[in-house]
Design a protein around this motif. Structure first.
Motif, PDB file in Angstrom:
ATOM      1  N   GLN A 334       3.557  -2.788   7.967  1.00 30.17           N
ATOM      2  CA  GLN A 334       4.038  -2.739   6.593  1.00 30.17           C
ATOM      3  C   GLN A 334       3.611  -3.971   5.803  1.00 30.17           C
ATOM      4  N   THR A 335       2.799  -4.812   6.441  1.00 33.93           N
ATOM      5  CA  THR A 335       2.321  -6.044   5.799  1.00 33.93           C
ATOM      6  C   THR A 335       0.805  -6.087   5.705  1.00 33.93           C
ATOM      7  N   ILE A 336       0.111  -5.569   6.718  1.00 30.77           N
ATOM      8  CA  ILE A 336      -1.347  -5.496   6.707  1.00 30.77           C
ATOM      9  C   ILE A 336      -1.782  -4.086   7.086  1.00 30.77           C
ATOM     10  N   ARG A 337      -3.037  -3.766   6.787  1.00 35.98           N
ATOM     11  CA  ARG A 337      -3.598  -2.476   7.204  1.00 35.98           C
ATOM     12  C   ARG A 337      -3.724  -2.453   8.722  1.00 35.98           C
ATOM     13  N   THR A 338      -3.182  -1.417   9.325  1.00 35.87           N
ATOM     14  CA  THR A 338      -3.338  -1.177  10.753  1.00 35.87           C
ATOM     15  C   THR A 338      -3.866   0.245  10.922  1.00 35.87           C
ATOM     16  N   PRO A 339      -4.322   0.622  12.099  1.00 31.44           N
ATOM     17  CA  PRO A 339      -4.880   1.963  12.279  1.00 31.44           C
ATOM     18  C   PRO A 339      -3.937   3.058  11.793  1.00 31.44           C
ATOM     19  N   GLY A 340      -4.471   3.970  10.992  1.00 35.60           N
ATOM     20  CA  GLY A 340      -3.697   5.052  10.428  1.00 35.60           C
ATOM     21  C   GLY A 340      -3.171   4.767   9.035  1.00 35.60           C
ATOM     22  N   TYR A 341      -3.472   3.598   8.503  1.00 35.74           N
ATOM     23  CA  TYR A 341      -2.956   3.237   7.178  1.00 35.74           C
ATOM     24  C   TYR A 341      -3.491   4.168   6.090  1.00 35.74           C
ATOM     25  N   LYS A 342      -2.558   4.620   5.235  1.00 37.01           N
ATOM     26  CA  LYS A 342      -2.918   5.415   4.067  1.00 37.01           C
ATOM     27  C   LYS A 342      -2.408   4.701   2.820  1.00 37.01           C
ATOM     28  N   ARG A 343      -3.297   4.507   1.896  1.00 33.26           N
ATOM     29  CA  ARG A 343      -2.934   3.857   0.641  1.00 33.26           C
ATOM     30  C   ARG A 343      -1.936   4.720  -0.124  1.00 33.26           C
ATOM     31  N   ILE A 344      -0.971   4.088  -0.783  1.00 31.20           N
ATOM     32  CA  ILE A 344      -0.036   4.812  -1.642  1.00 31.20           C
ATOM     33  C   ILE A 344      -0.832   5.619  -2.663  1.00 31.20           C
ATOM     34  N   GLY A 345      -0.533   6.895  -2.761  1.00 27.41           N
ATOM     35  CA  GLY A 345      -1.218   7.756  -3.710  1.00 27.41           C
ATOM     36  C   GLY A 345      -2.482   8.388  -3.175  1.00 27.41           C
ATOM     37  N   ARG A 346      -2.815   8.136  -1.913  1.00 28.40           N
ATOM     38  CA  ARG A 346      -4.012   8.730  -1.308  1.00 28.40           C
ATOM     39  C   ARG A 346      -3.671   9.339   0.039  1.00 28.40           C
ATOM     40  N   GLU A 348      -6.304   9.913   2.443  1.00 26.25           N
ATOM     41  CA  GLU A 348      -7.252   9.516   3.471  1.00 26.25           C
ATOM     42  C   GLU A 348      -6.815   8.211   4.140  1.00 26.25           C
ATOM     43  N   VAL A 349      -7.194   8.094   5.406  1.00 27.34           N
ATOM     44  CA  VAL A 349      -6.912   6.879   6.174  1.00 27.34           C
ATOM     45  C   VAL A 349      -7.914   5.794   5.787  1.00 27.34           C
ATOM     46  N   SER A 350      -7.429   4.574   5.627  1.00 30.46           N
ATOM     47  CA  SER A 350      -8.298   3.451   5.237  1.00 30.46           C
ATOM     48  C   SER A 350      -8.243   2.362   6.293  1.00 30.46           C
ATOM     49  N   VAL A 351      -9.406   1.874   6.677  1.00 28.24           N
ATOM     50  CA  VAL A 351      -9.492   0.722   7.588  1.00 28.24           C
ATOM     51  C   VAL A 351      -9.602  -0.547   6.747  1.00 28.24           C
ATOM     52  N   PRO A 352      -9.450  -1.720   7.348  1.00 23.85           N
ATOM     53  CA  PRO A 352      -9.608  -2.962   6.590  1.00 23.85           C
ATOM     54  C   PRO A 352     -10.978  -3.060   5.943  1.00 23.85           C
ATOM     55  N   ASP A 353     -11.002  -3.658   4.771  1.00 18.66           N
ATOM     56  CA  ASP A 353     -12.231  -3.827   4.001  1.00 18.66           C
ATOM     57  C   ASP A 353     -12.685  -5.270   4.139  1.00 18.66           C
ATOM     58  N   PHE A 354     -13.755  -5.495   4.867  1.00 19.36           N
ATOM     59  CA  PHE A 354     -14.224  -6.859   5.123  1.00 19.36           C
ATOM     60  C   PHE A 354     -14.887  -7.496   3.908  1.00 19.36           C
ATOM     61  N   ALA A 355     -15.217  -6.702   2.922  1.00 19.07           N
ATOM     62  CA  ALA A 355     -15.765  -7.275   1.689  1.00 19.07           C
ATOM     63  C   ALA A 355     -14.691  -7.963   0.861  1.00 19.07           C
ATOM     64  N   THR A 356     -13.434  -7.587   1.104  1.00 22.93           N
ATOM     65  CA  THR A 356     -12.341  -8.165   0.314  1.00 22.93           C
ATOM     66  C   THR A 356     -11.303  -8.891   1.164  1.00 22.93           C
ATOM     67  N   SER A 357     -11.488  -8.948   2.472  1.00 23.06           N
ATOM     68  CA  SER A 357     -10.579  -9.688   3.355  1.00 23.06           C
ATOM     69  C   SER A 357     -11.401 -10.469   4.360  1.00 23.06           C
ATOM     70  N   VAL A 358     -11.341 -11.779   4.255  1.00 20.95           N
ATOM     71  CA  VAL A 358     -12.230 -12.626   5.038  1.00 20.95           C
ATOM     72  C   VAL A 358     -11.893 -12.626   6.528  1.00 20.95           C
ATOM     73  N   THR A 359     -10.647 -12.292   6.896  1.00 24.13           N
ATOM     74  CA  THR A 359     -10.278 -12.255   8.310  1.00 24.13           C
ATOM     75  C   THR A 359     -10.289 -10.849   8.883  1.00 24.13           C
ATOM     76  N   GLY A 360     -10.322  -9.832   8.022  1.00 22.53           N
ATOM     77  CA  GLY A 360     -10.183  -8.453   8.462  1.00 22.53           C
ATOM     78  C   GLY A 360      -8.746  -7.970   8.465  1.00 22.53           C
ATOM     79  N   TYR A 361      -7.797  -8.891   8.474  1.00 18.11           N
ATOM     80  CA  TYR A 361      -6.384  -8.511   8.422  1.00 18.11           C
ATOM     81  C   TYR A 361      -5.978  -8.450   6.955  1.00 18.11           C
ATOM     82  N   GLN A 362      -6.046  -7.265   6.389  1.00 20.96           N
ATOM     83  CA  GLN A 362      -5.921  -7.100   4.941  1.00 20.96           C
ATOM     84  C   GLN A 362      -4.495  -6.747   4.550  1.00 20.96           C
ATOM     85  N   TYR A 363      -3.969  -7.518   3.609  1.00 22.24           N
ATOM     86  CA  TYR A 363      -2.585  -7.325   3.175  1.00 22.24           C
ATOM     87  C   TYR A 363      -2.379  -5.969   2.492  1.00 22.24           C
ATOM     88  N   ILE A 364      -1.174  -5.430   2.694  1.00 23.01           N
ATOM     89  CA  ILE A 364      -0.711  -4.304   1.880  1.00 23.01           C
ATOM     90  C   ILE A 364       0.622  -4.636   1.216  1.00 23.01           C
TER      91      ILE A 364
END
Length: 583
Positions: A334-346, A348-364
């Motif tokens: 509930q704090t970062i994207r983990t496997p199976g994460y779905k964005r509010i309003g979508r 599809e499942v989303s994995v971490p975006d390395f273009a916008t998160s330098v560690t890969g652990y992307q906040y939600i």
């Protein structure tokens, strides 16, 4: 529906500020001269409304560093973390205009014959004077205490700094007055008795532990005041920990359009119709704010869902993303994207975006639906939260050496119950302190309560992540050296293709040399731009070589006083390690 208190306060504050840029001006604004103002409850309310301008906005606390400290990695770092602070010529947080307005009010509020109203609004003014000085104490340590309005020829303008213990004693007088006189009905946007108790809990925990770990003495009495303030709020039954589905309740607190006032003691309101909005979505989901990502040490700190320690598992250091996120404390998902994460309003499942998160652990945390991605977020943001008071209570009791299982049951247990996690067992924690956390906190003092104190720090870090507390926590624990350590992200064994969520599709390609032919739906990271600690032999993501992080134990726990102030007042002395002209 939102009641737009915050925006009214902001407009009033801007009006007053525009009329009173000069600290030495006789009256904040001409039409508020004391002979024709401060006569009614409405006038007291209107004047004190402007004090709310001191409260932080989302950008200052929840997005920007250094507040996230070693919880968050970015490719653009604050000067406090880079070790590049210099002595400013002016500004630098040494600003007293807000204090003068508060003192001006307190010198004139007695003109109102409605004593009940006067006491209430005096309580608000003294809350904000304590709040003002808390910031100054944290930044500078010793500061001059002013409780009256000074004219240009007053000797007080050139007084020396008062010792922090004297200043803090005055702050306690102010906050106790606020507790006794502010309104009792709770409000998510207005200062109440409960907000004052929450501030006392916060400032006493800071000062008590700062004194303890920096060897200043007299820590115990301040920690006892933290316990008393926290316990008064807890025992009142005014607030509860918000609960619901353990897999969503924690996140719901931070995406709510209207602050959930069963737990939120004070929140900053946002509303698109004013407009008064913030940029949480844009900050987290674009590359423009430094590509923020949670650091691996936080990920390592989350317990397993059964309450056991992740870092006790053999080989945890080289676990990849999917494995390390399985069966963990539900707050992680509930704090970062983990496997199976779905964005509010979508869907599809989303994995971490390395273009916008330098560690890969992307906040939600705080992230709303895509409709808010253009910098128009309107979810209310926490300033004081009941969970913090529970954590303050537990930590102060542990630092005093008086904590019991019953204390944990009415504090930490409530936070863990929200996410269906096992309770913290005091005896078990003290019998077997976590070696990983012992390595995280070099200054912690060995003793009978070491294990439970480490567990409370774990709980605090996880529960309050990205709420702006971590930098001050490191200051008070004398753990600033943590800021100089490299940041780390996800582990990868080397170049190759990675199915991050194990759904059968490649999500990420780490390559060396010439870029491969792109395939839609895959992310591509060149080795060297994404830096692994052992290069082609893999390892954790680590900060780029040109990102410098330094910490000077001799001076960096305080900020420097601006040179202009030292020249204007020769009785001021600079903080240790900061000269009058440079860094």
């Amino acid at each position: 529906m939102k009641i737009k208190h915050s925006y009214i306060f902001g407009l009033l504050a801007a009006t007053l500020a525009s009329c009173n840029n000069d600290y030495l001006e006789r009256y904040p604004i001409a039409e508020l001269a004391p002979e024709n103002y401060f006569r009614s409850a409405a006038e007291l309310q209107n004047y004190t409304n402007a004090f709310y301008n001191q409260l932080p906005d989302a950008l200052a606390i929840h997005y920007n560093n250094p507040h996230q400290a070693d919880d968050e990695a970015r490719n653009t770092l604050a000067a406090e973390i880079q070790g590049t602070r210099e002595t400013p010529s002016s500004g630098g947080g040494w600003n007293w205009a807000e204090l003068r307005r508060i003192n001006f009010y307190l010198e004139n509020s007695h003109k109102c014959t409605d004593e009940a109203a006067r006491l209430q609004y005096d309580g608000i003014a003294r809350f904000f004077r304590a709040y003002f000085y808390f910031d100054k104490l944290v930044r500078f340590g010793d500061v001059p205490w002013y409780d009256s309005v000074l004219d240009i020829d007053d000797e007080g303008l050139t007084k020396a700094r008062d010792p922090r213990k004297v200043v803090f004693a005055h702050m306690l007088e102010d906050i106790d007055f606020a507790i006794a006189n502010c309104q009792e009905p709770k409000s998510g946007q207005l200062i109440t008795k409960w907000t004052a108790l929450a501030l006392k809990s916060r400032m006493c925990l800071f000062e008590g532990t700062f004194r303890k770990y920096h060897g200043l003495g007299d820590a115990e009495e301040i920690l006892q005041q933290c316990v008393a303030a926290s316990e008064e709020l807890i025992n009142s039954g005014t607030y509860t920990v918000y609960t619901g589905d353990p897999n969503t309740a924690y996140q719901e607190l931070f995406i709510a359009e209207d602050a959930i006032t069963s737990e939120m003691i004070l929140a900053r309101q946002y509303d698109a119709t004013v407009p008064f909005v913030h940029s949480a979505n844009f900050y987290i989901l674009s590359a423009s704010y430094g590509r923020p990502g949670m650091q691996k040490s936080v990920v390592n700190s989350y317990l397993m869902k059964d309450g056991s320690r992740f870092t006790d598992i053999p080989g945890y250091e080289t676990m990849q993303f999917f494995e390390e996120t399985q069966n963990r404390d539900p707050r992680m998902a509930q704090t970062i994207r983990t496997p199976g994460y779905k964005r509010i309003g979508r869907n599809e499942v989303s994995v971490p975006d390395f273009a916008t998160s330098v560690t890969g652990y992307q906040y939600i945390k705080y992230v709303l639906s895509p409709a808010f991605d253009s910098g128009q977020s309107t979810n209310d943001m926490p300033i004081f939260r009941y969970a913090e008071v529970l954590l303050n209570f537990a930590e102060a009791k542990a630092e005093l050496g008086t904590i019991t299982q019953a204390d944990i049951d009415k504090s930490i247990k409530l936070l863990r119950d929200r996410v269906a996690m096992p309770n913290l067992d005091v005896a078990a924690a003290n019998a077997n302190p976590d070696p990983y956390l012992l390595g995280e906190y070099a200054q912690i003092q060995a003793g009978a309560n070491t294990g439970v104190l480490l567990e409370i720090r774990r709980e605090r870090r996880i529960e309050l992540v990205k709420e702006g507390h971590r930098y001050r926590d490191l200051l008070r624990w004398k753990e600033g050296a943590r800021l100089a350590k490299p940041f780390y992200g996800m582990y990868f064994p080397g170049v190759g293709e990675y199915d991050l969520d194990h759904n059968g599709s490649i999500d990420l390609v780490i390559y060396q040399g010439q870029a491969p032919t792109t395939v839609p739906g895959r992310q591509y990271q060149r080795l060297g731009e994404l830096v692994l600690e052992n290069g082609t032999n893999g390892g954790r993501i680590v900060n780029l070589p040109d990102i410098i992080k330094r910490w000077d134990e001799s001076k960096d726990y305080y900020y420097p006083i601006p040179t202009q102030e030292l020249q204007l007042n020769t009785n001021l002395q600079q903080n240790p390690g900061w000269d009058r002209t440079g860094s």
